[in-house]
Design an enzyme around this catalytic site. Structure first.
Site, PDB file in Angstrom:
ATOM      1  N   GLY A   1       0.492  -1.003  -0.012  1.00 56.68           N
ATOM      2  CA  GLY A   1       0.284  -0.064   0.455  1.00 56.68           C
ATOM      3  C   GLY A   1       1.075   1.077  -0.018  1.00 56.68           C
TER       4      GLY A   1
ATOM      5  N   GLU B   1       3.652  -6.901   1.512  1.00 60.06           N
ATOM      6  CA  GLU B   1       3.663  -6.922   0.145  1.00 60.06           C
ATOM      7  C   GLU B   1       2.989  -5.893  -0.448  1.00 60.06           C
ATOM      8  OE1 GLU B   1      -0.653  -8.662   0.584  1.00 60.06           O
ATOM      9  OE2 GLU B   1       0.063 -10.337   1.813  1.00 60.06           O
ATOM     10  N   PRO B   2       5.042  -5.240  -0.304  1.00 56.30           N
ATOM     11  CA  PRO B   2       4.337  -3.958  -1.244  1.00 56.30           C
ATOM     12  C   PRO B   2       4.309  -4.418  -2.817  1.00 56.30           C
ATOM     13  CG  PRO B   2       6.367  -4.618  -0.231  1.00 56.30           C
ATOM     14  CD  PRO B   2       5.655  -5.106   0.154  1.00 56.30           C
ATOM     15  N   GLY B   3       4.067  -3.838  -3.382  1.00 51.25           N
ATOM     16  CA  GLY B   3       4.032  -3.684  -4.985  1.00 51.25           C
ATOM     17  C   GLY B   3       4.634  -2.660  -5.947  1.00 51.25           C
ATOM     18  N   ARG B   4       2.819  -1.253  -5.494  1.00 51.74           N
ATOM     19  CA  ARG B   4       3.938  -0.425  -6.690  1.00 51.74           C
ATOM     20  C   ARG B   4       5.029   0.244  -5.693  1.00 51.74           C
ATOM     21  NH1 ARG B   4      -1.145   3.392  -8.468  1.00 51.74           N
ATOM     22  NH2 ARG B   4      -2.125   1.857  -6.717  1.00 51.74           N
TER      23      ARG B   4
ATOM     24  N   CYS C   1      -9.804   5.250 -30.385  1.00 57.32           N
ATOM     25  CA  CYS C   1     -11.374   5.908 -30.167  1.00 57.32           C
ATOM     26  C   CYS C   1     -12.076   6.254 -29.232  1.00 57.32           C
ATOM     27  CB  CYS C   1     -11.979   5.478 -31.368  1.00 57.32           C
ATOM     28  SG  CYS C   1     -10.736   5.183 -33.217  1.00 57.32           S
ATOM     29  N   GLU C   2     -11.400   7.001 -28.317  1.00 58.68           N
ATOM     30  CA  GLU C   2     -12.017   7.074 -27.178  1.00 58.68           C
ATOM     31  C   GLU C   2     -11.964   8.180 -26.690  1.00 58.68           C
ATOM     32  OE1 GLU C   2     -14.711   5.010 -24.617  1.00 58.68           O
ATOM     33  OE2 GLU C   2     -14.372   3.438 -26.074  1.00 58.68           O
TER      34      GLU C   2
ATOM     35  N   TYR D   1       1.224  -0.849 -12.193  1.00 58.26           N
ATOM     36  CA  TYR D   1       0.103  -0.906 -12.602  1.00 58.26           C
ATOM     37  C   TYR D   1       0.547  -0.596 -14.034  1.00 58.26           C
ATOM     38  CZ  TYR D   1      -0.931  -2.153  -8.234  1.00 58.26           C
ATOM     39  OH  TYR D   1      -0.457  -3.196  -6.956  1.00 58.26           O
TER      40      TYR D   1
END
Ligand SMILES: *Cc1c(COP(=O)(O)O)cnc(C)c1O
Length: 422
Positions: free
Chosen positions: A245, A279-282, A348-349, A376
């Site tokens: 987190g 549990e670090p990700g970012r 095309c958005e 991510y």
């Protein structure tokens, strides 16, 4: 400007922007664009910051694979001795293919299938982070069929507000994650009675991109109170998993350094016998990566100027999904006047933008680097508009390694078939 880059190993040189010792334009020349580029040294530094903060404790750092699951990235963490937090059987296969140790894997997620449980039990993972009563019962049955015992932690929802984006907040009572705090006691008793379940620990993860240690401190207090109550009931836990987190700087956020973020939690844990796990990700990969893209066209309008680049929301979804801010910088300095641009992709958005209102000094054909794109980014990419996914490159000192080839268009429809005639 150098010291301002959110990516620690990015700097300016006479050959334009360099990541470690490799110029970004050389990477684009070799591998084309759009391309995700990661710095091995930045990954290592981020991991070592956790190691140093946890020195002298029985602690494990389980990298959250969903942040970036490329085998090249996983292999770096595996060699550094990391464990892994996974949320699918597919991620488990990746960890093993990358040389990770399944005995250091914790398995999170609300929807584990029977097949995923079998795979994880057969590999001998360290722990299932169980998120419901129904999952506990299914896991007991699956382990029983295999004549094995499944190690578990209950993921408890401490009901604290992490004060982050609602889409990435997970620890409130209203979230789908974990079991309610009040229910945890009953479920631990149930787990203790199930023959093919072994209680190992407790887990919690309250959200992502946290910039303040206070919510996790509060969550830790609540979790420890529960651990002590369980001990009173004869259920002793071996480990406490406090999730991931910690946020990163995208723009002007001021996330605390890892040691400062962990300090209040660690002081609550002082003198306790349980092992700890994060549990670090970012925070391990986000600022170790960028997305390299080329300007296809400049469109100068009456109200807005557009820089149409060859990367799009299918490559980096965060701006379209969360209105997230990513720093955009020119790879080469140009002697053209800086203008304000909307940086948009070819999809095309109208939601297909990467950045709003950025002052850039660019010409058609120039390269841009979209920073803080390591986490991510690629893992949330898609093939929308039949766009082959970007290549991925890992820079190590003066070398560049292609860690994922650019997809071919044929591979995108290789599993499809025309309807037979008649
Ligand atoms: C996503 C996730 C993480 C990692 O979160 P970051 O914010 O990237 O550190 C850790 N644990 C669980 C259970 C998760 O779902």
């Amino acid at each position: 400007m150098n010291s301002d880059f959110v990516i620690p190993t990015l700097h300016e040189s006479t050959r334009g922007l360099q990541l470690e010792q490799v110029s970004l334009s050389a990477i684009a020349d070799c591998f084309g664009s759009p391309t995700y580029v990661y710095s091995e040294a930045a990954l290592r530094q981020a991991f070592q910051a956790y190691e140093q903060a946890l020195a002298g404790r029985e602690a494990s750092i389980c990298y959250a694979v969903k942040a970036n699951s490329n085998l090249g990235v996983l292999s770096v963490f595996a060699r550094l001795g990391a464990g892994f937090d996974i949320v699918s059987g597919g991620e488990l296969s990746r960890v093993i293919a990358a040389g990770g140790d399944p005995a250091k894997v914790v398995f999170s997620g609300v929807g584990k299938s029977v097949a995923e449980m079998r795979q994880a039990l057969a590999c001998g993972i360290r722990c299932f982070n169980v998120e419901s009563e129904a999952e506990l019962e299914r896991l007991d049955a699956v382990a029983g069929e295999m004549r094995l015992v499944a190690p578990i932690a209950l993921r408890v929802n401490p009901d604290v507000d992490p004060k982050t984006h609602p889409y990435i907040s997970t620890g409130l009572r209203s979230n789908k994650f974990g079991v309610a705090f009040d229910e945890a006691m009953r479920l631990y008793e149930l787990a203790a009675a199930l023959p093919h379940i072994r209680i190992s620990g407790i887990a919690c993860h309250i959200g992502s991109q946290l910039l303040d240690p206070a919510p996790m401190e509060e969550a830790t207090r609540k979790i420890l109170a529960l651990v002590d109550r369980l001990k009173g009931w004869g259920i002793a836990l071996e480990h406490i998993d406090l999730g991931g987190g910690l946020g990163i700087r995208y723009r002007d956020e001021q996330p605390p350094p890892v040691a400062e973020y962990l300090a209040p939690m660690l002081s609550l844990l002082n003198g306790r016998s349980e092992k700890i796990c994060f549990e670090p990700g970012r925070s391990l990969i986000g600022n170790a990566g960028l997305l390299l893209t080329r300007v296809e066209y400049l469109k100068h309008g009456t109200e807005k100027n557009f820089a149409v680049v060859d990367a799009a929301m299918n490559d980096l979804a965060r701006p379209a999904l969360y209105d997230a801010y990513h720093e955009v910088v020119e790879v080469d300095r140009r002697a053209v006047p800086a203008l304000h641009y909307e940086v948009v992709g070819p999809i095309c958005e109208s939601g297909d933008f990467l950045a709003h209102d950025r002052k850039l000094s660019i010409e058609q054909g120039d390269l841009l680097a979209i920073l803080s794109a390591g986490a991510y980014g690629m893992t949330m990419s898609s093939n929308y508009n039949t766009r082959p996914r970007a290549a991925e490159v890992m820079v190590v000192g003066e070398r560049m390694h292609l860690i994922r080839e650019r997809e071919s268009v044929e591979s995108l429809y290789a599993l499809e078939s025309r309807l037979p005639q008649g």
